[in-house]
Design an enzyme around this catalytic site. Sequence first.
Site, short mmCIF file in Angstrom:
data_model
loop_
_atom_site.label_atom_id
_atom_site.label_comp_id
_atom_site.label_asym_id
_atom_site.label_seq_id
_atom_site.Cartn_x
_atom_site.Cartn_y
_atom_site.Cartn_z
N ASP A 129 0.85 -1.16 0.01
CA ASP A 129 -0.14 -0.02 -0.03
C ASP A 129 0.99 1.28 0.06
O ASP A 129 2.10 1.33 0.44
CB ASP A 129 -1.02 -0.12 1.21
CG ASP A 129 -2.20 0.87 1.11
OD1 ASP A 129 -2.38 1.49 -0.04
OD2 ASP A 129 -2.68 1.18 2.27
N GLU A 175 2.63 4.72 -4.32
CA GLU A 175 2.69 5.86 -5.41
C GLU A 175 4.16 6.62 -5.62
O GLU A 175 4.46 6.98 -6.61
CB GLU A 175 1.63 6.68 -5.46
CG GLU A 175 0.16 6.33 -5.46
CD GLU A 175 -0.20 5.25 -4.15
OE1 GLU A 175 -0.97 4.43 -4.44
OE2 GLU A 175 0.28 5.80 -3.29
N ASP A 229 -9.30 3.54 -2.53
CA ASP A 229 -10.27 4.01 -1.46
C ASP A 229 -11.29 4.65 -2.11
O ASP A 229 -11.42 5.73 -2.44
CB ASP A 229 -9.22 5.09 -0.65
CG ASP A 229 -8.10 4.83 0.02
OD1 ASP A 229 -7.82 3.67 0.23
OD2 ASP A 229 -7.34 5.51 0.51
#
Length: 959
Positions: free
Chosen positions: A433, A436, A580
């Site tokens: 997670d 990015e 999300d």
Amino acid sequence: MHNHRLSIILCISLLGSAAQSALAAAGAPVQQQAYAVSAVAAGTASSLARTTQLSLVNEQLQQYGQSFEQLTVQVTPETASRLHVKVAPTGQQLWEVPESIVPRPGSEPGLSSSSLQYAVELSQPGQPFGLTVNRKSNGQPIFDTNGHRFIFKDQYIELTTNVPEDADLYGLGEVSLPTGLLLPRDGTVITMWARDLASAMPYVNLYGSHPFYLQINRDGSSHGVLFLNSNGMDVSLNKTSLTYKVIGGLVDLYFFTGPTPEEVIRQYHQVIGAPAMTPYWSLGFHQTRWGYQNISVLEEVVANYTAVDLPLEVVWSDIEYMSTRFWTMEFDEHRYPAAKMKSFVEGLHEQGQHWVAIQDAGVAADKGYKAYEEGTRDRVWITDHKGKDYLGQVWPGKTVYPDYLDNANTSRWLVDNLQHMYDKVPYDGLWLDMNEASNFCSGMQCKPNRRNKTATYWLEVETPRDYNINELIPLRTTCQMSCEEPAADNKWESPPYNIQNFDNTGMRENRQAGLGWKTIAPSALHANGAREYDAHNLYGTAMALEHHAAVEKITGKRPFLLTRSTFPGAGRFTAHWTGDNGVNWENLYMSIAGIINTNMWGMPMVGADICGFADMAFKEGGSPDVIPESSLRELCNRWASLGAFYPFSRNHYAYFTRSHEYYQWPDVAAAAKKAYSLRYQLLSYIYSGFFLAHVKGGTVARPLLFTDPSDVDARNATAQWMMGEALLVSPVVTEATTTIKPHFTAGAWYNAWDNTRMTLSKGQAVELEVPLGDIAVHYRGGAVIPTQPYAKVTRDIRLAPVTLLVTLPAEPAGKSEAAGPLAPYAHEEVCAAAIEENEGQLVSCGLLYMDRGDDIQVSADNTVQVWYTAVSSADGRSGTLSSTIKAHAGDAAGKLRIAAVHILGVPAAEGTAVPAASINGRPLAAAFDETAGVLKISGIELLVGEPLDITWTLGSFSG
């Protein structure tokens, strides 16, 4: 059927004055073109490749820098259906996507010009540059730059292709679009710059970068285009054109000629790599939450699912399991003591269940923390523009970022620390997670401000033992460090052209945030010399690559990884979830496009957070809101039914979101049990689809239009999807709705709940009643579908007796090449041959694949691969079912057996039905359900590796 193949040649056409006339007619006079052709080099006897030289003749858009004076265009046919075109500055080396991320396949040996399915037209020397790629069979354009300027600078590339107004486009992302799967052609700009932004927000650039699109033309023919470039990019979608604006790298284009959509996707995956084979157990149901505050709560979740008799295959742990200040790969000894967690996970394993743990990209920069101290010693971290460890802020507070891009030190560090974690608690998978990579600060470098005691406190305070982080969340996610701002003319932080990187400060409309906003600074450096400016969009995929290798080495099993940030090629290592999302109906609907797009991008193991992650709905103008309790309950009821048919099926929600495990409401639990009961019965069918994608490329979840690309109305049927070749899912996607009108392409369709048949001579919408707690699921005619008895864990299903469902098609097989529905598995050798050889008869086909479930490699030496072909009379009252055994090995070979066959769509005979069946000459029990039209054959009891030859008839007599 689309069984035809186009016989085409490669053609370099010298356009002469015709090019000039065409440019002027398109409204782009010659003087507006930046480049002209200066030379064309012919190919050699051993290569079909051609090279063209371009010279700058008209400098344009000087605000974006100086254009390169000389360019080289390489046109390389690689296969009959794949063309590679590369444009780069002559004699200079620029950044391009590393081979470690996307290994280039190169040209097929022995390729002949007569086999090619495309023609290429280039301008002649002295004329403005133009590139056209056509489908040779009909001259249909695949890519056409004529009439548009081509600009190539160090930090700005602009390239436009004409797109027919009546063509439909899919792909490009990652972005959430309220319009659904079909890309809007209204000037919408899709930006590719990986960001930690909620997928609940439409139109913003999200976690992944996928510069690939699929084009379906009015006649149903399809092609695909990949612009292989990892730099920041805007793609403008207009009524008659598509424009790329890229801030670095090369023009590296691949064209895929199809001609069917699924063939396009398979051809694309031959370049980026076929998807990893997912472990069998991962097809079960998953439950997680950010905020199961201690191990007792986690144990209670498992117990609650057991109490309501719902399946639960995998339980997950979010960052709450981590010690101190969210030290990844370490367990908190108060909330999740390692010894208790090990016992808990071992108990899960005994019950056939599994545990997955999260790993955030950022690593706490804390003394005394093993992973940090060893990583610092071994020079694992990304460095800033001055060569110092780049420091950001994420959940741990001060954070460093492992350099996963071709750094051997990082590989060793990761194996050591993941082994350390595995020795404590044997995880079954890892969840990657914030990769990015996310950063709660923005700047070229940041450091704690010791003079600001309040900021220092919130930067370094430990996680509360009771995990009450209500106060911590807003203050930890606010930058508490002092950061170096870049100069206005810094080329890496502030390039001349600003892509539309979304600025989420107060949800403003301004989309042009700096590249370093809430992520690693673009000026940061990797050990191999790469600048983060170029490699930013690769971070998540590089992280997945390294974790895949590490987990494989540590466990000796097939890895299961789930990642948020992706790039072409990520599917070779990992599954994906759509991020999300929001607890609202719009996000339920948008999830369908997310699932389908991710399949096209090469990651078939994909899902959205069922019932929604964040408890908010974005109103017009950007203000957040929450839906009322009654709507939440209905939403979760419908989403449980829908989510049961995501390839990756997981209920997940945020710390601040209302609880929505399925057991929270009896009616939701009932809806989930019904839907998952069908999913679990179809696990071998779904798993077989994953195997095909793994060995050949292609999708598992796909648009309905793939069954009949000529059905124009199917193009925007984006509230449905096909799971594999033969299962159509048509959910309810709006509140207070019990009547829907899903689209069906022409042919026979069978209600999966009662096996009743619907036959359509043409594609059309059909009104269906779908009460709350139900979902419309249909089998497609022309398939053989393996099913097994339901059980609550996949371990108890894998080798259970198989019932084959034979769904009779509406029309007999024929040799017509006219546009129309594609038969299930029409691209597969066994099925294509059966269709070809049995003209005038009803042909159904399908695959049963099985392996141990977690072997690292799958081949004919350790798997079962059996194709089943049913050939029935045109009236559907007699037929045969036979097997073609491609592999018969592994533990399934001696245990998996065929118990029964159900033939769907058999018309009732006049008088009293007299069913009869035999296998290899031995009579079998047969019964006919006249209401459903199903002939049921039982007592087969044949191992899948033994040749199967069943004959059946439905006779009658009149008393």
